[in-house]
Motif scaffolding. Structure first.
Motif, PDB file in Angstrom:
ATOM      1  N   VAL A  88       0.870  -1.174   0.000  1.00 52.78           N
ATOM      2  CA  VAL A  88       0.000   0.000   0.000  1.00 52.78           C
ATOM      3  C   VAL A  88       0.906   1.224   0.000  1.00 52.78           C
ATOM      4  O   VAL A  88       1.691   1.421   0.933  1.00 52.78           O
ATOM      5  N   LEU A  89       0.830   2.027  -1.053  1.00 56.00           N
ATOM      6  CA  LEU A  89       1.529   3.313  -1.074  1.00 56.00           C
ATOM      7  C   LEU A  89       0.592   4.321  -0.416  1.00 56.00           C
ATOM      8  O   LEU A  89      -0.425   4.700  -0.993  1.00 56.00           O
ATOM      9  N   MET A  90       0.933   4.738   0.798  1.00 55.97           N
ATOM     10  CA  MET A  90       0.003   5.473   1.657  1.00 55.97           C
ATOM     11  C   MET A  90       0.465   6.906   1.909  1.00 55.97           C
ATOM     12  O   MET A  90       1.535   7.141   2.464  1.00 55.97           O
ATOM     13  N   ASP A  91      -0.365   7.870   1.497  1.00 59.17           N
ATOM     14  CA  ASP A  91      -0.111   9.267   1.845  1.00 59.17           C
ATOM     15  C   ASP A  91      -0.431   9.448   3.329  1.00 59.17           C
ATOM     16  O   ASP A  91      -1.288   8.748   3.884  1.00 59.17           O
ATOM     17  N   ILE A  92       0.259  10.380   3.980  1.00 61.50           N
ATOM     18  CA  ILE A  92      -0.010  10.619   5.399  1.00 61.50           C
ATOM     19  C   ILE A  92      -1.176  11.574   5.583  1.00 61.50           C
ATOM     20  O   ILE A  92      -2.120  11.293   6.319  1.00 61.50           O
ATOM     21  N   ARG A  93      -1.120  12.698   4.891  1.00 61.38           N
ATOM     22  CA  ARG A  93      -2.090  13.762   5.132  1.00 61.38           C
ATOM     23  C   ARG A  93      -3.286  13.623   4.200  1.00 61.38           C
ATOM     24  O   ARG A  93      -3.269  14.053   3.055  1.00 61.38           O
ATOM     25  N   MET A  94      -4.335  12.999   4.729  1.00 63.57           N
ATOM     26  CA  MET A  94      -5.572  12.817   3.983  1.00 63.57           C
ATOM     27  C   MET A  94      -6.734  13.191   4.887  1.00 63.57           C
ATOM     28  O   MET A  94      -6.639  13.085   6.110  1.00 63.57           O
ATOM     29  N   PRO A  95      -7.865  13.621   4.310  1.00 64.93           N
ATOM     30  CA  PRO A  95      -9.023  14.001   5.129  1.00 64.93           C
ATOM     31  C   PRO A  95      -9.642  12.786   5.806  1.00 64.93           C
ATOM     32  O   PRO A  95      -9.520  11.657   5.329  1.00 64.93           O
ATOM     33  N   GLY A  96     -10.292  13.044   6.937  1.00 68.39           N
ATOM     34  CA  GLY A  96     -10.910  11.945   7.661  1.00 68.39           C
ATOM     35  C   GLY A  96      -9.848  11.086   8.314  1.00 68.39           C
ATOM     36  O   GLY A  96      -9.005  11.561   9.070  1.00 68.39           O
ATOM     37  N   THR A  97      -9.878   9.802   8.013  1.00 69.24           N
ATOM     38  CA  THR A  97      -8.866   8.882   8.524  1.00 69.24           C
ATOM     39  C   THR A  97      -7.561   9.128   7.777  1.00 69.24           C
ATOM     40  O   THR A  97      -7.485   8.925   6.567  1.00 69.24           O
ATOM     41  N   ASP A  98      -6.547   9.600   8.485  1.00 65.62           N
ATOM     42  CA  ASP A  98      -5.293   9.906   7.798  1.00 65.62           C
ATOM     43  C   ASP A  98      -4.451   8.645   7.609  1.00 65.62           C
ATOM     44  O   ASP A  98      -4.826   7.544   8.024  1.00 65.62           O
ATOM     45  N   GLY A  99      -3.303   8.813   6.950  1.00 68.32           N
ATOM     46  CA  GLY A  99      -2.472   7.666   6.626  1.00 68.32           C
ATOM     47  C   GLY A  99      -1.895   6.957   7.828  1.00 68.32           C
ATOM     48  O   GLY A  99      -1.703   5.736   7.818  1.00 68.32           O
ATOM     49  N   LEU A 100      -1.613   7.702   8.885  1.00 73.66           N
ATOM     50  CA  LEU A 100      -1.063   7.092  10.091  1.00 73.66           C
ATOM     51  C   LEU A 100      -2.073   6.168  10.747  1.00 73.66           C
ATOM     52  O   LEU A 100      -1.767   5.021  11.094  1.00 73.66           O
ATOM     53  N   ALA A 101      -3.309   6.663  10.899  1.00 69.14           N
ATOM     54  CA  ALA A 101      -4.363   5.839  11.497  1.00 69.14           C
ATOM     55  C   ALA A 101      -4.652   4.625  10.621  1.00 69.14           C
ATOM     56  O   ALA A 101      -4.863   3.515  11.122  1.00 69.14           O
ATOM     57  N   ALA A 102      -4.668   4.833   9.312  1.00 70.43           N
ATOM     58  CA  ALA A 102      -4.930   3.723   8.392  1.00 70.43           C
ATOM     59  C   ALA A 102      -3.821   2.680   8.480  1.00 70.43           C
ATOM     60  O   ALA A 102      -4.081   1.471   8.450  1.00 70.43           O
ATOM     61  N   THR A 103      -2.589   3.135   8.599  1.00 76.14           N
ATOM     62  CA  THR A 103      -1.453   2.204   8.731  1.00 76.14           C
ATOM     63  C   THR A 103      -1.604   1.364   9.987  1.00 76.14           C
ATOM     64  O   THR A 103      -1.407   0.139   9.965  1.00 76.14           O
ATOM     65  N   GLU A 104      -1.954   2.005  11.089  1.00 76.26           N
ATOM     66  CA  GLU A 104      -2.133   1.275  12.348  1.00 76.26           C
ATOM     67  C   GLU A 104      -3.200   0.198  12.210  1.00 76.26           C
ATOM     68  O   GLU A 104      -3.045  -0.924  12.718  1.00 76.26           O
ATOM     69  N   ARG A 105      -4.281   0.523  11.517  1.00 78.00           N
ATOM     70  CA  ARG A 105      -5.368  -0.440  11.366  1.00 78.00           C
ATOM     71  C   ARG A 105      -4.969  -1.601  10.468  1.00 78.00           C
ATOM     72  O   ARG A 105      -5.293  -2.766  10.745  1.00 78.00           O
TER      73      ARG A 105
END
Length: 233
Positions: free
Chosen positions: A63-80
């Motif tokens: 997953v190529l994940m941006d950090i700064r996104m609206p709502g659930t950001d990349g950091l929270a998504a990575t943790e999940r």
């Protein structure tokens, strides 16, 4: 949120999910990856929640994940994603606008396998995806040294984890060198070992400590106080 399905089932491709709130950025990455026979973009997400949902549905390799996104950001998504045992084979690579980002260290701690700067050269992006898909370290040793040294000071107090008791003296030595950003070949030369032996040591250490990849091993080396920034200077 868009998805595509794998093509020829006989060809083993690295399956990539793009997660960025900017459509043009996703289009740019998709364009770079489109001509590679061994890489396939299987989906696109515009925020972290969509990235998590698509990771669960598509089980991509990367997953190529941006950090700064609206709502659930990349950091929270990575943790999940990293915290979901069903997605154990999915590796998250953080995309950031700056090479030193306030969230990068937190993302690595959350379980990301590394990070890329968005203006990275196309060949570096392709190399990083392939390396990470093999399960090796994504972060180049020079970047590891600079990045981790920058953020290691955020750890208030080293945690002398009892997990390290499982390591032999040689394995502790090897782990320290991994934490300093040395490659397997560099470790082999320093300790007068064969590259294969150095690689075996690193693999055993990761297994004993139950870490996903080399990036997590670097973080653990700092957090346990095994090494400190600049210790090899």
């Amino acid at each position: 949120m868009t998805t595509t399905r794998p093509g020829d089932p006989d060809v083993r491709r690295v399956r990539v999910l793009l997660a960025d709130d900017q459509m043009l950025v996703r289009a740019g990455f998709r364009s770079i990856l489109a001509d590679e026979e061994d890489i396939e973009v299987v989906g696109e997400a515009g925020n972290g929640a969509e990235a998590v949902a698509l990771a669960e549905e598509l089980r991509p390799d990367i997953v190529l994940m941006d950090i700064r996104m609206p709502g659930t950001d990349g950091l929270a998504a990575t943790e999940r994603i990293v915290g979901d045992e069903r997605l154990a084979g999915v590796r998250v690579v953080i995309l950031t606008t700056f090479d030193v980002d306030d969230y990068v260290y937190g993302a690595l701690r959350a379980g990301a396998s590394g990070f890329l700067v968005k203006d990275t050269e196309p060949m570096e992006l392709l190399h990083a995806i392939r390396v990470c898909a093999r399960g090796d370290a994504l972060i180049a040793p020079t970047i590891t040294r600079r990045l981790i040294a920058e953020f290691a000071g955020r750890v208030k107090q080293p945690d002398p984890s009892p997990r390290l008791n499982a390591l032999t003296e040689r394995e502790r030595e090897v782990m320290g060198l991994v934490g300093a950003g040395l490659t397997n070949d560099e470790i082999a030369r320093r300790l007068v070992l064969s590259p294969a032996t150095a690689k075996t040591h690193v693999s055993r250490i990761m297994t004993k400590l139950a870490v996903r990849d080399r990036a997590q091993l670097v973080i653990l080396a700092y957090e346990t106080g095994m090494i400190t920034p600049g210790w090899m200077s």
